[in-house]
Design a protein around this motif. Structure first.
Motif, PDB file in Angstrom:
ATOM      1  N   THR A   1       0.810  -1.223   0.000  1.00  0.00           N
ATOM      2  CA  THR A   1       0.000   0.000   0.000  1.00  0.00           C
ATOM      3  C   THR A   1       0.837   1.265   0.000  1.00  0.00           C
ATOM      4  O   THR A   1       0.308   2.353   0.228  1.00  0.00           O
TER       5      THR A   1
ATOM      6  N   ILE B   1      -6.547   1.796  -1.318  1.00  0.00           N
ATOM      7  CA  ILE B   1      -6.221   0.551  -0.598  1.00  0.00           C
ATOM      8  C   ILE B   1      -6.774  -0.624  -1.405  1.00  0.00           C
ATOM      9  O   ILE B   1      -7.984  -0.648  -1.697  1.00  0.00           O
TER      10      ILE B   1
ATOM     11  N   LYS C   1      -8.508  -3.992  -2.426  1.00  0.00           N
ATOM     12  CA  LYS C   1      -9.567  -4.770  -1.753  1.00  0.00           C
ATOM     13  C   LYS C   1      -9.781  -6.082  -2.495  1.00  0.00           C
ATOM     14  O   LYS C   1      -9.332  -6.241  -3.622  1.00  0.00           O
TER      15      LYS C   1
ATOM     16  N   CYS D   1       0.725  -6.046   6.715  1.00  0.00           N
ATOM     17  CA  CYS D   1       0.147  -4.862   6.078  1.00  0.00           C
ATOM     18  C   CYS D   1       0.567  -3.594   6.819  1.00  0.00           C
ATOM     19  O   CYS D   1       1.145  -3.653   7.902  1.00  0.00           O
TER      20      CYS D   1
ATOM     21  N   MET E   1      -6.120   1.899   5.947  1.00  0.00           N
ATOM     22  CA  MET E   1      -6.950   0.690   5.915  1.00  0.00           C
ATOM     23  C   MET E   1      -8.087   0.855   6.926  1.00  0.00           C
ATOM     24  O   MET E   1      -7.837   1.051   8.112  1.00  0.00           O
TER      25      MET E   1
ATOM     26  N   ASP F   1     -10.875   5.641   1.276  1.00  0.00           N
ATOM     27  CA  ASP F   1      -9.617   5.205   1.911  1.00  0.00           C
ATOM     28  C   ASP F   1      -8.839   6.350   2.547  1.00  0.00           C
ATOM     29  O   ASP F   1      -7.681   6.191   2.931  1.00  0.00           O
TER      30      ASP F   1
END
Lengths: 354, 354
Positions: free
Chosen positions: A97, A128, A130, A143, A154, A287
């Motif tokens: 990310t 982010i 998904k 993460c 997140m 996000d």
């Protein structure tokens, strides 16, 4: 004039904490000795270390649940390495990310197979990922809860049976999460916790001891647990200021209280970014980080004017990260709602002025 | 009452440095921001880092000679690992002069063959081994210049063609040495340089890049050189206070000046230890450290009396290391000669009293 400090980190700390820290550099604990010149094994400092560790667990609701809190050196960047050294036996899953997640991935690759199960690199990390899935046979899933640079966060974490490992450097202690879902959380102190120079690690002890490789002493979580974060001389001052900041947060009402303030600050700024046609947000709306709001001017010719108005209002540290540009207003725990109002006022003034 | 601080580390720092450090926690550089809440990439802090690095090289006489100075995290204990990671290709020679040397040896063993060419472990490290020889085919020779715990100090260093690597944590900047003889010097800050939380590394750049193994990012000296000690957020406060302390030393007259003061302090205390029949030194006379003087009472029954008299005189931190016992008076650069005189006066008073 007191500044409105939106610096991305090292960042604003509570004024009362700074006062106590300044005083301790001259006279700590009423002993006529500086905090900087006492043994880290003296009772006053051992008490500080224990309090810092127990406050961290208490604020996260992780007391008596098999977790240990450590205050080590080296920053989150050293944790990228330690996580892999201590936990990666064969294969691990990582979510990419942003820059820091990317760096964590690079470090891990030297220790085993690394599956990047999702990435937003294709769009400059402005969202982010998904809908990714995590294989059941990985040693852990790693993460990064908040992307400090681009400003994503997140909002949910995957349901999985594998160990969850999370770099929470830039949003730990800012919002309520089900922290028990995580087996290992780490965070450089220099956002919501204290000055640069120490790193908090929260680790569920039962996940350790499962890799077969030799782990160097200073990179071995079990060594630091066994030595109560004193395997060698800790970063005394940074741990002390972290303890003060955690105590400040507890006295305010802990994470539930500060989350509400943080949500108000974020709502105030993002509402203005969306309303004011001179500004545009950088990342996917769902996000958006409550910690780091990134935005640009829709007309770049207004840059000098806006920058000057910000400076006149005492606003500090809203330049975007050198890799991204634009603006980034970081709204960590210690930033007052009032400072965000000052920034919003300047944005509205710009609208009236031109 | 101002204390006479003989603490072994973290230890006494110059009063003027503590005042400036305390002030910087509230308002750094006249900017109305704390040193703790500004970006480490802001010009004022980048200037601090550069000044700290250049002062270190200047004081050691190593400017423009191919050396780089780094301020990293993790303490000397992490350097035990980094030295081996970066330099140990096949075989290295180590001198075992104490607990820390022993720990350095343990770390290195995971990376290649380690020859312990000399050791004083047989006598509790109370002397410095002599007459050892260093094979020509080792990658480097590692030694510890000063044993903080037992109180020995290397007065000479071996003549050898192999790279000299030295842990100078507890006596760097205290005495003149031919520093050009060394290819790598490292030192935790918390003795003669600053507070705990940063480590100085002085490395001759040409010795790097010769091992074949993968070196993790944060353990790679070359990475830190290329990033000017800013590969990640440095330990801002500890680097700042180190810079102030190095500037203090330079203003006083540098290492030549302080060495003379240190020799006077050591002579004053050791003369009393040898003269006063109530006390006895712990280590071989020719190897006595000018930084850490260790001694015991010849009659243990006097312990409570002596301890009480020390306390009344404001003497702090002379308990021996928990692994050794007895007394240890650490006389780092910032300890005034007057404090040693106070201790000697108490020793003489004890003699008169009983």
């Amino acid at each position: 004039m007191k500044k409105h400090n939106f610096s991305a980190g090292p960042c604003i700390l509570p004024e009362d904490v700074l006062k106590k820290a300044s005083e301790a550099v001259l006279n700590f604990n009423g002993d006529n000795l500086s905090l900087l010149e006492i043994s880290h094994r003296s009772k006053p400092f051992v008490d500080v270390m224990e309090k810092a560790r127990s406050l961290a667990l208490e604020l996260l609701g992780l007391e008596n649940k098999g977790y240990k809190a450590l205050f080590l050196q080296g920053g989150a960047s050293l944790e990228f390495l330690m996580v892999a050294y201590n936990l990666l036996q064969k294969k691990a899953a990582y979510l990419n990310t942003g820059t820091w997640a990317d760096n964590a991935i690079k470090e891990a690759k030297a220790f085993g197979e690394v599956l990047v199960v999702g990435s937003s690199k294709d769009k400059g990390f402005n969202y982010i990922p998904k809908g990714y899935s995590i294989p059941e046979d990985v040693d852990y899933f790693h993460c990064t809860s908040n992307n400090t640079i681009v400003g994503t966060q997140m909002k949910t974490f995957p349901k999985t049976n594998v160990s969850l490992v999370c770099d929470m450097s830039s949003d730990i202690f800012s919002r309520q999460l089900d922290f028990e879902k995580f087996d290992l959380i780490y965070a450089g102190a220099q956002k919501n916790m204290g000055p640069a120079g120490t790193t908090l690690i929260i680790v569920k002890e039962e996940i350790l001891g499962k890799v077969e490789r030799h782990i160097p002493t200073m990179l071995d979580y079990q060594v630091h647990i066994d030595k109560d974060s004193m395997a060698n001389t800790p970063s005394v001052f940074a741990v002390y200021v972290s303890m003060l900041t955690l105590q400040w947060l507890k006295d305010l009402g802990g994470i539930p209280f500060i989350e509400e303030v943080n949500n108000k600050k974020a709502a105030l700024l993002y509402t203005e970014i969306d309303r004011n046609s001179l500004f545009k947000g950088v990342v996917a709306k769902e996000d958006r980080s409550t910690m780091n709001a990134t935005f640009v001017l829709t007309d770049e010719n207004l840059t000098a004017t806006f920058d000057k108005m910000c400076k006149q209002a005492g606003i500090n540290g809203i330049d975007g990260h050198r890799s991204v540009g634009g603006y980034r207003a970081s709204m960590y725990n210690a930033l007052p709602l009032y400072s965000v109002q000052v920034l919003v006022d300047v944005m509205q003034e710009l609208e009236r002025t031109i």
